[in-house]
Design a protein around this motif. Structure first.
Motif, PDB file in Angstrom:
ATOM      1  N   THR A   1       0.815  -1.215   0.000  1.00  0.00           N
ATOM      2  CA  THR A   1       0.000   0.000   0.000  1.00  0.00           C
ATOM      3  C   THR A   1       0.846   1.261   0.000  1.00  0.00           C
ATOM      4  OG1 THR A   1      -1.826  -1.090   1.166  1.00  0.00           O
ATOM      5  CG2 THR A   1      -1.763   1.313   1.248  1.00  0.00           C
ATOM      6  N   SER A   2       1.711   1.402   0.987  1.00  0.00           N
ATOM      7  CA  SER A   2       2.457   2.661   1.155  1.00  0.00           C
ATOM      8  C   SER A   2       3.879   2.595   0.624  1.00  0.00           C
ATOM      9  CB  SER A   2       2.466   3.077   2.632  1.00  0.00           C
ATOM     10  OG  SER A   2       3.059   2.080   3.437  1.00  0.00           O
ATOM     11  N   HIS A   3       4.300   1.430   0.139  1.00  0.00           N
ATOM     12  CA  HIS A   3       5.584   1.263  -0.526  1.00  0.00           C
ATOM     13  C   HIS A   3       6.752   1.484   0.432  1.00  0.00           C
ATOM     14  CE1 HIS A   3       3.568   1.636  -4.713  1.00  0.00           C
ATOM     15  NE2 HIS A   3       2.668   1.380  -3.771  1.00  0.00           N
ATOM     16  N   TRP A   4       7.747   2.286   0.051  1.00  0.00           N
ATOM     17  CA  TRP A   4       8.953   2.430   0.876  1.00  0.00           C
ATOM     18  C   TRP A   4       8.827   3.550   1.894  1.00  0.00           C
ATOM     19  CZ3 TRP A   4      13.193  -0.269   1.838  1.00  0.00           C
ATOM     20  CH2 TRP A   4      13.644  -1.216   0.909  1.00  0.00           C
ATOM     21  N   HIS A   5       9.109   3.228   3.156  1.00  0.00           N
ATOM     22  CA  HIS A   5       9.209   4.252   4.199  1.00  0.00           C
ATOM     23  C   HIS A   5      10.240   3.796   5.219  1.00  0.00           C
ATOM     24  CE1 HIS A   5       5.981   6.995   3.035  1.00  0.00           C
ATOM     25  NE2 HIS A   5       5.350   5.906   2.589  1.00  0.00           N
ATOM     26  N   CYS A   6      10.947   4.737   5.783  1.00  0.00           N
ATOM     27  CA  CYS A   6      12.014   4.432   6.740  1.00  0.00           C
ATOM     28  C   CYS A   6      11.734   5.075   8.094  1.00  0.00           C
ATOM     29  CB  CYS A   6      13.370   4.929   6.219  1.00  0.00           C
ATOM     30  SG  CYS A   6      13.920   4.109   4.714  1.00  0.00           S
ATOM     31  N   GLY A   7      12.401   4.554   9.098  1.00  0.00           N
ATOM     32  CA  GLY A   7      12.295   5.086  10.447  1.00  0.00           C
ATOM     33  C   GLY A   7      13.431   4.558  11.291  1.00  0.00           C
ATOM     34  N   THR A   8      13.206   4.472  12.583  1.00  0.00           N
ATOM     35  CA  THR A   8      14.219   4.044  13.543  1.00  0.00           C
ATOM     36  C   THR A   8      13.661   2.929  14.417  1.00  0.00           C
ATOM     37  OG1 THR A   8      15.138   6.282  13.607  1.00  0.00           O
ATOM     38  CG2 THR A   8      15.733   4.822  15.410  1.00  0.00           C
ATOM     39  N   VAL A   9      14.511   1.977  14.792  1.00  0.00           N
ATOM     40  CA  VAL A   9      14.110   0.940  15.738  1.00  0.00           C
ATOM     41  C   VAL A   9      13.968   1.576  17.119  1.00  0.00           C
ATOM     42  CG1 VAL A   9      14.728  -1.245  16.842  1.00  0.00           C
ATOM     43  CG2 VAL A   9      15.261  -0.875  14.417  1.00  0.00           C
ATOM     44  N   LEU A  10      12.777   1.537  17.689  1.00  0.00           N
ATOM     45  CA  LEU A  10      12.494   2.189  18.969  1.00  0.00           C
ATOM     46  C   LEU A  10      12.567   1.234  20.159  1.00  0.00           C
ATOM     47  CD1 LEU A  10       9.432   4.376  17.898  1.00  0.00           C
ATOM     48  CD2 LEU A  10      11.840   5.055  18.022  1.00  0.00           C
ATOM     49  N   ALA A  11      12.219  -0.022  19.957  1.00  0.00           N
ATOM     50  CA  ALA A  11      12.206  -0.990  21.068  1.00  0.00           C
ATOM     51  C   ALA A  11      12.166  -2.394  20.489  1.00  0.00           C
ATOM     52  CB  ALA A  11      11.004  -0.765  21.971  1.00  0.00           C
TER      53      ALA A  11
ATOM     54  N   CYS B   1       0.822   7.074   6.750  1.00  0.00           N
ATOM     55  CA  CYS B   1       2.009   7.675   6.144  1.00  0.00           C
ATOM     56  C   CYS B   1       1.781   9.124   5.705  1.00  0.00           C
ATOM     57  CB  CYS B   1       2.482   6.814   4.972  1.00  0.00           C
ATOM     58  SG  CYS B   1       3.156   5.230   5.518  1.00  0.00           S
ATOM     59  N   THR B   2       0.669   9.699   6.131  1.00  0.00           N
ATOM     60  CA  THR B   2       0.438  11.135   5.938  1.00  0.00           C
ATOM     61  C   THR B   2       0.702  11.893   7.233  1.00  0.00           C
ATOM     62  OG1 THR B   2      -1.232  10.749   4.224  1.00  0.00           O
ATOM     63  CG2 THR B   2      -1.250  12.902   5.297  1.00  0.00           C
ATOM     64  N   SER B   3       0.125  11.395   8.320  1.00  0.00           N
ATOM     65  CA  SER B   3       0.302  12.065   9.613  1.00  0.00           C
ATOM     66  C   SER B   3       1.407  11.447  10.452  1.00  0.00           C
ATOM     67  CB  SER B   3      -1.017  12.008  10.402  1.00  0.00           C
ATOM     68  OG  SER B   3      -1.414  10.663  10.626  1.00  0.00           O
ATOM     69  N   GLY B   4       1.905  10.254  10.062  1.00  0.00           N
ATOM     70  CA  GLY B   4       2.944   9.577  10.839  1.00  0.00           C
ATOM     71  C   GLY B   4       2.350   8.581  11.815  1.00  0.00           C
ATOM     72  N   GLY B   5       3.202   7.897  12.541  1.00  0.00           N
ATOM     73  CA  GLY B   5       2.764   6.907  13.510  1.00  0.00           C
ATOM     74  C   GLY B   5       3.892   5.975  13.881  1.00  0.00           C
TER      75      GLY B   5
END
Length: 394
Positions: free
Chosen positions: A309-319, A367-371
């Motif tokens: 659905t939202s394809h590629w997105h990146c972030g950080t490992v939080l826990a 992927c518009t407002s984040g989460g």
């Protein structure tokens, strides 16, 4: 859509002719294009694909050089983490990747011998003193796991940076009597900190909407990683024995194993002309990424996610090792990230550099407002079903 899919099929055939084994998943593959490594990268470092680098630039606010250097640093930290844990022994209080310093930080209890601290520093890690050992915090979390959680409690995990067990409570439910009772009992178990979150987690399966990439009945989910004989994905996407069809409606195979809740993993055997390739798809947004292994990325590392659905997105490992309290029941040993996801992304790939991390379970936001999004670690799935990750060794 059809033109893009035919291109993926042609690329898969070229990769197979170039030396990749054909054994059974989706008819798609990578171009094999990679970005050049940063000047600080060790000589043995294999740079990530252009797609991973550009997604990190977009989602983490990095330059190309910073993204490439961070991937190299995270690779070194992932390799170092299990070694320093063995060195620390009972004094081990957790570890995480410090993105500012570009290195692993290891927490040790106050009674850690001086030679242990020196050995860990000599290995290349930062050392920090923490009050509680990882063993104690894991025991506290295990006691919380045995409690029955109301829906207003979204999850709980060990936070190595804060050196406590964090219980997440949905903001609108923080005054609920059942939530307060749960928090009170959790605090009786040991060092617990309560954090307020915006929304409760949900799984990311979706009704059939046309397009990508596999279907079980009227549910659309995403392929995680190819294994020899099939692929791994999320357990909430299908039960054992359920048939699976591909993007073109043709039969792929069958769910051979599935667990949800408690866990959220599954594997699908494939056949009927479908084959496996060691890639994570870019879905036409970025080039595809080759998979070379499954070394675990420490907390603080970057991670990218691919879904239908939202394809590629990146972030950080939080826990890591977080218990998530979905409406269907609690799921254990999930990894939390700041990457976004949306319905239909369930089961999709989480990858750091070229190392497989896990399959998308659920989250909150979009992927518009984040989460935030959780994944089930891939190594746990491989071990549970005795599977072998399909990797590229060229």
């Amino acid at each position: 859509m059809r033109r893009r899919r035919l291109t993926h099929v042609a690329l898969a055939a070229l990769l197979a002719l170039g030396g990749l084994s054909a054994a059974g998943t989706i008819p798609a593959a990578a171009t094999g294009s990679t970005a050049g490594s940063a000047g600080t990268a060790p000589s043995a470092y294999r740079p990530a694909s252009y797609g991973v680098v550009t997604a990190m630039q977009r989602d983490l606010g990095l330059t190309r050089q910073q993204a490439e250097a961070r991937i190299a640093d995270e690779r070194a930290a992932a390799a170092l983490a299990p070694k320093v844990r063995r060195t620390a022994g009972k004094a081990y209080a957790g570890s995480w990747f410090d993105s500012e310093k570009g290195r692993l930080t290891v927490a040790l209890t106050p009674d850690a011998p001086a030679d242990t601290r020196s050995a860990i520093r000599a290995a290349g890690a930062e050392v920090r003193t923490a009050a509680h050992s990882a063993r104690r915090l894991d025991a506290v979390k295990a006691r919380v796991d045995r409690l029955s959680a109301p829906t207003g409690v979204s999850g709980w995990h060990v936070d190595p940076v804060a050196n406590t067990v964090v219980v997440d409570v949905v903001r609108k439910d923080r005054s609920d009597n059942d939530v307060r009772r749960f928090v009170s009992r959790a605090r009786e178990a040991g060092p617990v900190t309560v954090r307020t979150v915006s929304a409760a987690p949900r799984t990311f399966a979706a009704g059939t909407v046309g397009g990508d990439p596999y279907y079980t009945g009227n549910v659309r989910c995403s392929i995680g990683f190819s294994v020899h004989g099939g692929f791994v994905t999320a357990g909430h996407c299908g039960r054992p024995g359920a048939g699976v069809s591909g993007w073109d409606g043709s039969y792929i195979g069958t769910f051979q194993g599935s667990s949800f809740p408690d866990n959220d993993y599954a594997w699908v055997s494939v056949g009927s002309g479908w084959w496996t390739v060691p890639v994570v798809l870019g879905w036409g947004t970025v080039p595809d990424q080759l998979v070379r292994g499954s070394a675990v990325a420490p907390v603080g590392s970057s991670v990218c996610r691919s879904g239908s659905t939202s394809h590629w997105h990146c972030g950080t490992v939080l826990a890591t090792n977080e218990t998530v309290n979905y409406s269907q029941g609690a799921v254990h040993q999930l990894t939390k990230t700041s990457a976004c996801a949306e319905p239909g992304d369930s089961g999709g790939s989480f990858i750091t550099g070229d190392q497989a991390q896990g399959v998308t379970s659920g989250g909150w936001g979009n992927c518009t407002s984040g989460g935030e999004t959780w994944f089930q670690p891939v190594n746990e799935i491989l071990g549970r079903y005795g599977l072998t990750l399909h990797t590229y060794t060229g």
